[in-house]
Design a protein around this motif. Structure first.
Motif, short mmCIF file in Angstrom:
data_model
loop_
_atom_site.label_atom_id
_atom_site.label_comp_id
_atom_site.label_asym_id
_atom_site.label_seq_id
_atom_site.Cartn_x
_atom_site.Cartn_y
_atom_site.Cartn_z
N CYS A 22 19.33 53.74 26.47
CA CYS A 22 18.20 53.85 25.55
C CYS A 22 17.78 52.52 24.93
O CYS A 22 16.75 52.44 24.28
CB CYS A 22 18.52 54.84 24.44
SG CYS A 22 18.68 56.53 25.02
N ASP A 24 16.25 48.91 24.33
CA ASP A 24 15.03 48.24 24.80
C ASP A 24 15.44 47.07 25.70
O ASP A 24 15.87 46.02 25.21
CB ASP A 24 14.24 47.75 23.59
CG ASP A 24 12.95 47.04 23.96
OD1 ASP A 24 12.69 46.81 25.16
OD2 ASP A 24 12.19 46.70 23.03
N ARG A 25 15.30 47.25 27.00
CA ARG A 25 15.76 46.24 27.96
C ARG A 25 14.93 44.96 27.92
O ARG A 25 15.33 43.94 28.46
CB ARG A 25 15.76 46.80 29.39
CG ARG A 25 16.74 47.97 29.59
CD ARG A 25 18.18 47.52 29.38
NE ARG A 25 19.12 48.60 29.45
CZ ARG A 25 19.88 48.86 30.50
NH1 ARG A 25 19.81 48.13 31.58
NH2 ARG A 25 20.73 49.87 30.46
N ALA A 26 13.77 45.00 27.29
CA ALA A 26 12.97 43.78 27.12
C ALA A 26 13.60 42.88 26.05
O ALA A 26 13.38 41.66 26.05
CB ALA A 26 11.54 44.13 26.72
N ARG A 27 14.41 43.47 25.16
CA ARG A 27 15.02 42.72 24.07
C ARG A 27 16.54 42.58 24.19
O ARG A 27 17.13 41.65 23.64
CB ARG A 27 14.70 43.39 22.74
CG ARG A 27 13.21 43.40 22.44
CD ARG A 27 12.90 44.11 21.14
NE ARG A 27 13.58 43.47 20.04
CZ ARG A 27 13.92 44.10 18.92
NH1 ARG A 27 13.66 45.37 18.77
NH2 ARG A 27 14.54 43.45 17.96
#
Length: 119
Positions: A22, A24-27
């Motif tokens: 869950c 946020d893979r961008a962060r």
């Protein structure tokens, strides 16, 4: 980095994998470090990286500097320890590695009676 002794099947392991999925893979780049053994072959299928450190059973102080080196090499910013033993090793290794935060989550078993007595 989520830190556990082992990512065994069950509620705790599922919760940790869910937390990784869950995020946020961008962060964030969440992963699990198992002090002893991996224990969950389905973790990789769920897209979660799992690393096993190979700590010996019982008190293994040689695991502390190994974990600290690993944390520096992987550029770990935050250690989320799950349960007491992981907190022990994570706090010591975090201090050696210069990592400022170690968070501990206690996972309560359904078998534990959480009622308190006022007698």
């Amino acid at each position: 980095m989520h830190l556990v002794l082992s990512l065994r099947p069950g509620g705790r392991g599922t919760t940790i994998l869910d937390l990784c999925q869950c995020a946020d893979r961008a962060r964030f780049e969440p992963f699990v470090c198992c002090l002893e053994e991996q224990g969950r072959p389905d973790a990789e299928l769920r897209g979660v990286r799992v690393v096993a450190l190979g700590k010996k059973p019982g008190l293994d102080l040689t695991a502390v500097p190994r974990l600290a080196r690993f944390m520096r090499r992987e550029k770990v910013d935050l250690v989320h320890a799950h349960e007491g033993a992981s907190l022990f090793y994570g706090a010591l290794a975090g201090r050696l590695a210069g990592r400022p935060a170690v968070v501990n989550t206690y996972h309560r078993s359904r078998d534990v009676d959480t009622r308190t007595s006022l007698d």
